[in-house]
Write an enzyme that holds these catalytic residues in place. Structure first.
Site, mmCIF file in Angstrom:
data_model
loop_
_atom_site.group_PDB
_atom_site.id
_atom_site.type_symbol
_atom_site.label_atom_id
_atom_site.label_comp_id
_atom_site.label_asym_id
_atom_site.label_seq_id
_atom_site.Cartn_x
_atom_site.Cartn_y
_atom_site.Cartn_z
ATOM 1 N N SER A 98 -2.331 7.577 0.171
ATOM 2 C CA SER A 98 -3.124 6.938 -0.869
ATOM 3 C C SER A 98 -2.384 6.942 -2.199
ATOM 4 O O SER A 98 -1.293 6.420 -2.312
ATOM 5 C CB SER A 98 -4.491 7.621 -0.968
ATOM 6 O OG SER A 98 -5.338 6.943 -1.860
ATOM 7 N N ASP A 240 -3.197 0.849 -5.799
ATOM 8 C CA ASP A 240 -2.514 2.067 -5.381
ATOM 9 C C ASP A 240 -1.684 1.719 -4.136
ATOM 10 O O ASP A 240 -1.765 0.589 -3.632
ATOM 11 C CB ASP A 240 -3.515 3.206 -5.145
ATOM 12 C CG ASP A 240 -4.390 2.989 -3.926
ATOM 13 O OD1 ASP A 240 -4.622 1.816 -3.543
ATOM 14 O OD2 ASP A 240 -4.873 3.972 -3.345
ATOM 15 N N ASP A 242 -1.744 2.126 -0.926
ATOM 16 C CA ASP A 242 -2.319 1.585 0.307
ATOM 17 C C ASP A 242 -3.357 0.508 0.032
ATOM 18 O O ASP A 242 -4.007 0.014 0.948
ATOM 19 C CB ASP A 242 -2.897 2.697 1.195
ATOM 20 C CG ASP A 242 -4.165 3.311 0.644
ATOM 21 O OD1 ASP A 242 -4.291 3.424 -0.591
ATOM 22 O OD2 ASP A 242 -5.036 3.694 1.448
ATOM 23 N N ASP A 244 -6.342 0.199 -1.350
ATOM 24 C CA ASP A 244 -7.798 0.263 -1.223
ATOM 25 C C ASP A 244 -8.464 0.512 -2.568
ATOM 26 O O ASP A 244 -9.692 0.515 -2.663
ATOM 27 C CB ASP A 244 -8.226 1.310 -0.194
ATOM 28 C CG ASP A 244 -7.866 2.732 -0.571
ATOM 29 O OD1 ASP A 244 -7.095 2.930 -1.543
ATOM 30 O OD2 ASP A 244 -8.344 3.668 0.106
#
Length: 455
Positions: A98, A240, A242, A244
Site C-alpha cells: 500500500s 498511492d 496500489d 486504492d
C-alpha cells in the site's frame, strides 16, 4: 513471527530482508491458496522494487497447491478485485504494501466476490499457516500460469458507466496525475484520456522508484502541488502505489487531501440518488453531514475495508469508504478505488461548472489531527483494553464506541484511538470545528497512550 513483519487477518506486510523473504511469502500464499475452492487465482502487484521477487514466490505457492494463476503484472488493487469477479476466479493475491515506503512489501488476499477477506477468512489463513497445513499437489496436479493481456478493460468500462462521459469530455479538462511509480498509472492515463482530459501523468512507470515518500500526504506532495497550477490543471490527483487511495490538489495548488476526496464523491453520488452511506469510525464528519442534510442514513463501522464493504452490502448502501481517500462504489466493485474517485470528482466538476476550490469551500468545515505513537510497554490485548477503560472513565460525558479501539464523541468533537493492524503503532485521530481544539484533544489522548494510562 520474527523480524519486522506483521501477519494478521488483513494479510501480510513487512520489511524486505528483515522478516519478509521469499520463504515467508511462499508459505503465506500457500496457506491462502490451500483454502481456495477450485478455479484460478488472480495474481498482481503494485509498483515496488521487490515486486518481481515476490511475484515468483506467490506463483510458486499457487501452482504448487494445484491452482492455476492468472498473472496480470503491475495492476491496481481495485482492478484485482474486479478481475476476480470477471474471471470467476477462486480468489486473488495482490502483492503490495500500500502506502508504505520502498523497503516494505506484503500480500493482500481476495475472496471470490472480489472483495478482501473477512476477519474469519483471514483467521483461517493464519490457522493453516501456523499449522503448516499446506495442500501441496502431486507432480501431475500442479497448476499453470497464464497471463492476462488487458487486465484493465472491464474495470475501465465499469468506471465510465457511472459518470456522464460526454459532459466531462465537453469540458476538455487538463488534469495532473501522480501515479507514484505504482500500479495506477496505466489505467489512470487511459481513464483520463477516455474522459477527454489532457492528462499530465507523473510517475507512470510502475518501478517503485518513488519521487517522494509514497503516502499521498500534504508533506509528501509539496512539489506535486506546485505543478498543478503551473500546468493550468483543474485538479491534481495523487494515488498511492496500489491505487486504492486518492488525494486531491485544487487548481490553485492547495492540498485538499484524502478525507475530502470521499466527501466530494459523496456529494456527487448522493445528488444522483438517495441511499445509505457507510463510513468507518476514523472518517471525518464532513461526509456524514452531507448525507444527513439529504436525509440519507449513515452507518459507521470499524476501520478496515472489509468492515465497510460488509455493512454496505447489508444496508444496500449507494456509496461507502474510508477517510484515507478510499471510495467504494458498488456499481464498480467492493474495493477502495482511486479511479472511481477520479471519475466522480470530474463528474462533479463538469456538472456544477465550479472550480474545485469553490466546491471544497462549500463543504462543512472541520479540522482533523492525525497522530501516531509507538505501542506502550504492555501492548497485549488485555493491556490495550485496560488503557481504553481508563480513557473512557476519564471522559464520562462522551459517548464511547468500543467496536474498534475507542472512539469518544461529543457534540462538537470526537477522537478515535486504535492499534494499527499493519504497523506496531497506535493511531489517534481527533476532529472538531477548529484546529486548536482538535490538537488539544489529540495531545491529551496521546499522553494517555504514551504513559500507558498514567495521564
Amino acid at each position: 513471527m520474527g523480524g519486522t513483519r506483521i501477519a494478521s487477518v488483513s494479510g501480510l506486510r513487512g520489511v524486505v530482508g528483515d522478516g519478509l523473504d521469499p520463504t515467508v511469502v511462499v508459505e503465506f500464499a500457500a496457506a491462502y491458496a490451500s483454502g481456495c475452492a477450485s478455479g484460478p487465482i488472480v495474481v498482481g502487484h503494485d509498483g515496488r522494487v521487490s515486486a518481481q521477487v515476490f511475484t515468483s514466490a506467490v506463483l510458486a505457492a499457487v501452482t504448487a497447491t494445484g491452482r492455476d494463476a492468472l498473472l496480470v503484472g503491475p495492476t491496481a488493487t481495485p482492478t484485482i478485485g474486479r478481475l476476480v469477479r470477471d474471471q470467476a476466479a477462486a480468489g486473488g493475491i495482490q502483492i503490495s504494501a500500500s502506502h508504505n515506503p520502498s523497503k516494505y512489501n506484503g500480500l493482500k488476499f481476495f475472496q471470490p466476490e472480489g472483495m478482501v477477506l473477512s476477519a474469519a477468512q483471514g483467521r483461517d489463513v493464519l490457522d493453516r499457516l501456523h499449522r503448516r497445513a499446506f495442500g501441496w499437489a502431486s507432480w501431475d496436479a500442479l497448476g499453470r500460469v497464464r497471463s492476462l493481456d488487458d487486465p484493465d478493460q472491464s474495470h475501465l468500462k465499469h468506471v465510465l458507466n457511472i459518470v456522464d462521459v460526454d459532459a466531462i469530455r465537453r469540458r476538455k479538462f487538463t488534469v495532473v496525475l501522480d501515479a507514484c511509480h505504482g500500479a495506477g498509472g496505466r489505467l489512470g492515463a487511459v481513464l483520463l484520456r477516455s474522459l477527454g482530459c489532457k492528462a499530465v501523468v507523473l510517475g507512470a512507470l510502475p518501478d517503485g522508484r518513488y519521487d517522494h515518500p509514497p503516502e499521498p500526504t500534504e508533506a509528501n506532495l509539496h512539489a506535486f502541488s506546485a505543478i498543478v497550477p503551473a500546468t493550468g490543471a483543474v485538479v491534481g490527483f495523487a494515488q498511492d502505489p496500489d491505487a486504492d487511495r486518492l488525494a486531491l490538489v485544487d487548481e490553485t495548488g492547495r492540498y485538499i487531501g484524502e478525507e475530502l476526496t470521499l466527501a466530494l464523491a459523496v456529494s456527487r453520488r448522493l445528488a444522483q440518488v438517495r441511499g445509505p452511506l457507510v463510513l468507518n469510525l476514523s472518517t471525518s464528519r464532513v461526509s456524514e453531514d452531507l448525507a444527513v442534510r439529504l436525509g440519507c442514513p449513515v452507518h459507521r463501522t470499524p476501520v478496515g475495508e472489509i468492515h465497510v464493504v460488509e455493512r454496505m452490502r447489508a444496508e444496500g448502501a449507494v456509496l461507502g469508504g474510508e477517510g484515507n481517500g478510499g471510495v467504494i462504489d458498488p456499481r464498480v466493485g467492493f474495493v477502495r478505488d482511486s479511479f472511481v474517485a477520479m471519475a466522480l470528482v470530474l463528474d462533479l466538476l463538469a456538472e456544477t461548472g465550479e472550480p474545485l476550490s469553490q466546491l471544497v469551500e462549500a463543504l462543512p468545515k472541520y479540522a482533523m489531527v492525525k497522530d501516531q505513537y509507538p505501542l506502550a510497554q504492555d501492548g497485549s490485548p488485555d493491556g490495550i483494553a485496560a488503557l481504553w477503560d481508563k480513557i473512557t472513565a476519564a471522559h464520562p460525558e462522551a459517548k464511547a464506541d468500543r467496536r474498534d479501539g475507542l472512539r469518544l464523541d461529543w457534540s462538537d468533537r470526537w477522537v478515535h484511538v486504535r492499534s494499527s493492524n499493519t504497523e506496531p503503532i497506535v493511531r489517534v485521530i481527533a476532529e472538531s470545528v477548529d484546529s486548536a481544539t482538535s490538537r488539544a484533544l489529540a495531545d491529551q489522548i496521546g499522553r494517555w497512550v504514551t504513559s500507558g494510562g498514567a495521564a
